[in-house]
Scaffold this active site. Structure first.
Site, mmCIF file in Angstrom:
data_model
loop_
_atom_site.group_PDB
_atom_site.id
_atom_site.type_symbol
_atom_site.label_atom_id
_atom_site.label_comp_id
_atom_site.label_asym_id
_atom_site.label_seq_id
_atom_site.Cartn_x
_atom_site.Cartn_y
_atom_site.Cartn_z
ATOM 1 N N ASP A 216 0.863 -1.180 0.000
ATOM 2 C CA ASP A 216 0.000 0.000 0.000
ATOM 3 C C ASP A 216 0.902 1.233 0.000
ATOM 4 O O ASP A 216 2.008 1.176 -0.509
ATOM 5 C CB ASP A 216 -0.956 -0.049 1.195
ATOM 6 C CG ASP A 216 -2.279 0.670 0.923
ATOM 7 O OD1 ASP A 216 -2.232 1.837 0.496
ATOM 8 O OD2 ASP A 216 -3.348 0.081 1.125
ATOM 9 N N HIS A 239 2.196 1.953 -3.171
ATOM 10 C CA HIS A 239 1.264 2.905 -3.771
ATOM 11 C C HIS A 239 1.780 4.330 -3.733
ATOM 12 O O HIS A 239 1.014 5.265 -3.942
ATOM 13 C CB HIS A 239 -0.101 2.816 -3.079
ATOM 14 C CG HIS A 239 -0.823 1.530 -3.336
ATOM 15 N ND1 HIS A 239 -2.108 1.285 -2.878
ATOM 16 C CD2 HIS A 239 -0.457 0.408 -4.012
ATOM 17 C CE1 HIS A 239 -2.483 0.068 -3.256
ATOM 18 N NE2 HIS A 239 -1.491 -0.477 -3.928
#
Length: 393
Positions: A216, A239
């Protein structure tokens, strides 16, 4: 155009904490009954060692020697009587069965500590079973954050490695003057919600010389974050670095004075991102500088998304109340994995203002031109801008 300019004075947080101690003030967890076999539960022994070290009138060190130590959910509470160093030479592992955490939100929590340092060691949350549960759609716990600091002041975190976190590797919540340096936060790219470093309601934070490879956000910057400096970050997979998501609540603190510089993004979903939900909010993003960044095959190198709704289901249909202003993108170069390398989608009712693009060179596959898209984004462009700037003057 008012450029983002965060002076070093904002980050003269904490140059060094003197945590030198005499041998008599070293509290070794093994002396309190901890076992380095990786099987025996050492939670109670760690707590006893902490209570002794935290209660020391003189500067103290809590020592975790070489070996592997099994520790369940634990809170190391302060304030302590003097400066305290938590020195880890070995490996600390979580229970193999993720359900051993019950409904706890934390694995290792440091609460209300000050003049404190966490130095060295590997923290392995062994979350494979938890991730499998999440992916299967079973009824799973919410998950625990691996290393968390709450209401902590004047802290150094250095040389730490966090592996296989259930969700976030490291969190700072309500903290002041924290220096995080030379840490490594690692989980597989397909591990769900495994943020690297999450910061919120905190001020005077530095995050330098570190590597984040996770599933993430490498860094997530939440409401109430001020005076945050990130430099020499290696991010990817993951991310990217995100401000937000914001506008989760109507009454929300803003984010301001954030600098990210001299960093590399490799194969990430995003590079630098600002994201907010499309609903009313008192929040804001102001005085942000993204500078001297390299993008290597990044899907969205530069992105503002004020219609954030990752599930694409039941999304709010209002306009984001988060006001974004004074954001500078300077000397950002590299390759985009998608043709649209720059996407600035601002609120329908609150345009992004005072955006500065300077010396941007982002290309698509094999050097092909990339594109840019803007909605309600106002600002100025200087120098060479590739793809061509879409800002409204």
């Amino acid at each position: 155009m008012k450029k983002s300019n965060i002076t070093p004075l904002l980050f003269t947080l904490l140059t060094f904490i003197d945590v030198s101690t005499g041998a008599s003030n070293v509290f070794n967890v093994v002396s309190f009954g901890a076992s380095p076999d990786g099987v025996t539960d050492s939670t109670a022994a760690f707590l006893k060692a902490w209570q002794a070290a935290c209660g020391s009138a003189a500067s103290a060190t809590m020592m975790v020697p070489t070996g592997t130590f099994l520790v369940k959910a634990i809170t190391f509470g302060g304030p302590c009587k003097s400066k305290l160093k938590f020195q880890v030479a070995g490996i600390i592992v979580a229970p193999a069965d993720f359900r051993a955490f019950g409904n706890s939100l934390y694995w290792i929590l440091f609460k209300k500590v000050s003049k404190f340092s966490l130095v060295g060691g590997t923290f392995d949350a062994r979350a494979n079973g938890f991730w499998a549960c999440r992916k299967s759609g079973q009824n799973c716990p919410t998950g625990v954050r691996s290393i968390s600091f709450s209401s902590a002041n004047d802290v150094i975190i250095s040389g730490v490695k966090s592996m296989n976190s259930q969700i976030t590797h490291m969190t700072l919540n309500g903290c002041t003057n924290v220096a995080v340096h030379n840490v490594k936060l690692v989980a597989p790219k397909n591990s769900p919600n495994t943020d690297g470093l999450d910061v919120q309601l905190s001020t005077g934070i530095t995050f330098t010389g570190s590597t984040v490879q996770t599933g993430d956000d490498c860094v997530a910057i939440g409401p109430g974050t001020r005076n945050f400096l990130i430099s020499k970050l290696a991010c990817g997979p993951g991310h990217g670095v995100s401000i937000g998501s914001l506008a989760k609540e109507l009454n929300e603190d803003g984010v301001e004075n954030v600098t990210l510089s001299s960093s590399v993004f490799t194969g990430t979903q995003n590079g630098v991102r600002i994201k907010s939900w499309a609903r009313p909010s008192t929040g804001f993003v102001k005085n942000v500088l993204f500078q001297d960044l390299i993008m290597k095959n990044v899907q969205n190198p530069i992105i503002v998304d004020q219609n954030y709704c990752p599930s694409h289901e039941g999304c709010p249909t209002e306009h984001s109340g988060v006001k974004i202003s004074q954001v500078t993108y300077k000397n950002i170069q590299g390759t985009s994995a998608t043709k649209q390398a720059m996407k600035l989608v601002c609120s329908k009712s609150n345009p992004c203002t005072d955006i500065l693009l300077q010396d941007i060179k982002l290309t698509y596959k094999k050097g092909a031109p990339a594109t840019a898209y803007c909605f309600n984004a106002l600002g100025t462009s200087l120098g060479v801008i590739q793809p061509t700037s879409c800002l409204n003057q």
